[in-house]
Design an enzyme around this catalytic site. Sequence first.
Site, mmCIF file in Angstrom:
data_model
loop_
_atom_site.group_PDB
_atom_site.id
_atom_site.type_symbol
_atom_site.label_atom_id
_atom_site.label_comp_id
_atom_site.label_asym_id
_atom_site.label_seq_id
_atom_site.Cartn_x
_atom_site.Cartn_y
_atom_site.Cartn_z
ATOM 1 N N HIS A 108 -28.378 1.649 -24.010
ATOM 2 C CA HIS A 108 -28.214 1.385 -22.579
ATOM 3 C C HIS A 108 -29.495 1.676 -21.775
ATOM 4 O O HIS A 108 -30.154 0.767 -21.325
ATOM 5 C CB HIS A 108 -27.013 2.114 -21.952
ATOM 6 C CG HIS A 108 -25.720 1.813 -22.612
ATOM 7 N ND1 HIS A 108 -25.293 0.520 -22.830
ATOM 8 C CD2 HIS A 108 -24.755 2.625 -23.146
ATOM 9 C CE1 HIS A 108 -24.111 0.548 -23.447
ATOM 10 N NE2 HIS A 108 -23.772 1.814 -23.667
ATOM 11 N N ASP B 60 -21.528 -3.861 -28.218
ATOM 12 C CA ASP B 60 -20.913 -2.668 -27.652
ATOM 13 C C ASP B 60 -19.386 -2.732 -27.581
ATOM 14 O O ASP B 60 -18.717 -2.576 -28.597
ATOM 15 C CB ASP B 60 -21.526 -2.411 -26.272
ATOM 16 C CG ASP B 60 -21.193 -1.027 -25.733
ATOM 17 O OD1 ASP B 60 -20.503 -0.269 -26.424
ATOM 18 O OD2 ASP B 60 -21.644 -0.686 -24.620
#
Lengths: 451, 451
Positions: free
Chosen positions: B266, B317
Amino acid sequence: MQILTARTALLPDGWANDVAITLDDAGRIAQVTQGAGAATHDILLPAPANLHSHTFQRAMAGLTERRGPDAADSFWTWRRLMFRFLDQLTPDDIEAIAAFAFAEMLEAGFARVAEFHYLHHAPGGVPYADPAETGARIAAAALDAGIGLTLLPVLYSQGGVDGRALAPGQVRFGCDIDAFAALMQGAERIMAGLPADCGLGAAPHSLRAVRPADLGAVAALTDGPLHMHLAEQVPEVEEVQTAYGARPVDWALANMDLGPRWCLIHCTQMTAAETRALAATGAVAGLCPETEASLGDGIFPAEGWVAAGGRFGLGTDSNIRISLAGEMRMLEYAQRLQSRRRAVLADPARSTARRILDAALAGGAQATAQPTGAIVPGHWADLIALDGAHPDLVAATGDTILDAFAFARAEAAITDVWSAGRHVVRGGRHMARDRITARYRATMRRLTDRL
Amino acid sequence: MQILTARTALLPDGWANDVAITLDDAGRIAQVTQGAGAATHDILLPAPANLHSHTFQRAMAGLTERRGPDAADSFWTWRRLMFRFLDQLTPDDIEAIAAFAFAEMLEAGFARVAEFHYLHHAPGGVPYADPAETGARIAAAALDAGIGLTLLPVLYSQGGVDGRALAPGQVRFGCDIDAFAALMQGAERIMAGLPADCGLGAAPHSLRAVRPADLGAVAALTDGPLHMHLAEQVPEVEEVQTAYGARPVDWALANMDLGPRWCLIHCTQMTAAETRALAATGAVAGLCPETEASLGDGIFPAEGWVAAGGRFGLGTDSNIRISLAGEMRMLEYAQRLQSRRRAVLADPARSTARRILDAALAGGAQATAQPTGAIVPGHWADLIALDGAHPDLVAATGDTILDAFAFARAEAAITDVWSAGRHVVRGGRHMARDRITARYRATMRRLTDRL
């Protein structure tokens, strides 16, 4: 007459089970009843209108993602490439590309489209023998693909707000208001040959491209919907501010008779006060989230707009990736990236995708001025069927069906699409996909050196 | 041994015509030659690794887009729903969902995946009879789907940076460092049964969930890659700042031995100085643009990262919509929405999608510690074939092939995918799609009341 039945359908009051929808021979919904038995379809949804498209730009998809000498690193450099590209298109090309884009729209779940049509003349700006030649090509493509068409001939008469002449790349669009009136007459003749769910409106291109004095004259030329690009780019805001002493939305509010007849495209550059005041006019905001991301326009102030009671619908604009689900998703995701929250456009009664689809259905109906957007008697039978066996739909009920459609992979669950009762998509494929695609391929092969 | 030939292929030096690729029986590329004759495929590309996945979250796709009593209007309310959901999953469910997600990844063009695996224990936090039970299920799913797996067992040992106990929703993840060492031993046994292109790494979950003293201990338990969530959400930044006196990235730079072994997931919350300093370590930024939009994480500072020489790759993800093209597109579009420019990640020599794919290939190889990411002898034969007759590819050459893939509709042009020579996707479909999907459907039917 035909009857469609569904295990689940989205009706105006919400989700209902065991629904039977009777279609009359004109393509309208005649009757909606509940308690039907065995269903022909798992899930039926109203299909929205795509309220903003420039079909010819479909052929540029993927060709303008570079920097360097052939830069496309801003809206404005992209526009230069677009001008260069369109200067090569023949009427045959325009028709082939439009038919392909229309077939893709139907497969994506759009039952109709408002085509914002500005490519009027031959290269060099010379009118065709029939001045409405290219409009006729768009109409022929719509008829071929079976999509409901709202044709919006565009007035484009200057190169900027200072009244400067059109640039060479713009001369194929150019009309003064008298030539535009003739184009509108030609368009009326063309549209008289199309099915009853097709119609005509008009579109002053933008405050950049139309003289203030002509805005009212365009509106007087039609009873149909009026569409205009508004407040898309920061340099456009600055140009209008400098020339007219007001930001575009403020200027339009003060100088135009805005109201429900209007669909204002993009509106990505608005202050909070402009947002509230424009929402209050009842005009539809024509949002094209995927193109607005692609062109770096910016993020529409959706929360403020919706809080002020603003209406909106969805368009595919540049048609770089024609997808109803994709437009729904990008609208919400841009809001999330900005606000760092989730479910921004949900409300306590409706999920995110449900609320976006509800808006797109009503906004699309208003922007095309057609009775559509809900499964009710009298509306066009604009419908989408979804396969309930799709992995994302097996456990979905109610609004989560739409969330799976927009955010997961259930876009691929579309099996059938009807446009005013025309059953044009079956098994996920447009009925004429092979033929329409073959023609598009041939066009693309001819255009290879275009950028 | 098999030989694949292509009219066009993306080689390390760029696009080449008439390429023949010889694969050995171990699934590696043995030889690459040019000047081959008739081609078996139109276009061959290296297939990247998906560097971040939590497969079980695939089953939640579309189910968390609401407000109201079951709100999911921030990362944190979404996380509560996710905890409630996963508390119902059995080992069979975990395997069925993983196999389905892996098959979707392969169809999307990912040849391998780094599975960030933290769902270790039975409901209530009780270890299974075999503590590595769920890891074995992930491995079985990977074997079934034919994807290359890098398993990353996760250390998750506290409820927050203050060292508080795990919340009830977190107890299925919980390990102290000794229990984690046992899990790693179990994982080694499991992975020994998988093909040679599969491997093991380890993942301290985040600065929130791991004690500082344990970070070095995790790294000492493996020679494989190390992955950690870092600087995803603003409240997380504030929590770390308050507890440790530094922002997460600053703290990690000062207290961890960051370098090319690390993949940091991220990094959506970084200052410009953090961006430059973290890029300089050689660690891979693990970007998951579609999930980062879905969860409202924010926008990764990609321009500053790339300008500082930073490496990155792509992950799916939460798996809400598994799509290589979608991740490429959302990465670039988020940059455009923020900067109001186009072609942000292009450079003068490479188009936008080319530069993103190049990064994803190299970053994915580094983050999985596998020889992959380019069509060169010695690398795994991780390959994608595209159908050159797709309407978006008819006129595309060189980098515009990739732009059409990421930004237009040529994602649908994927015909074949190979993972270390395993030919798992043909005609756009995973070879076992029907069987794997049927099992996933059955799992979803059982889980219907889960949220």
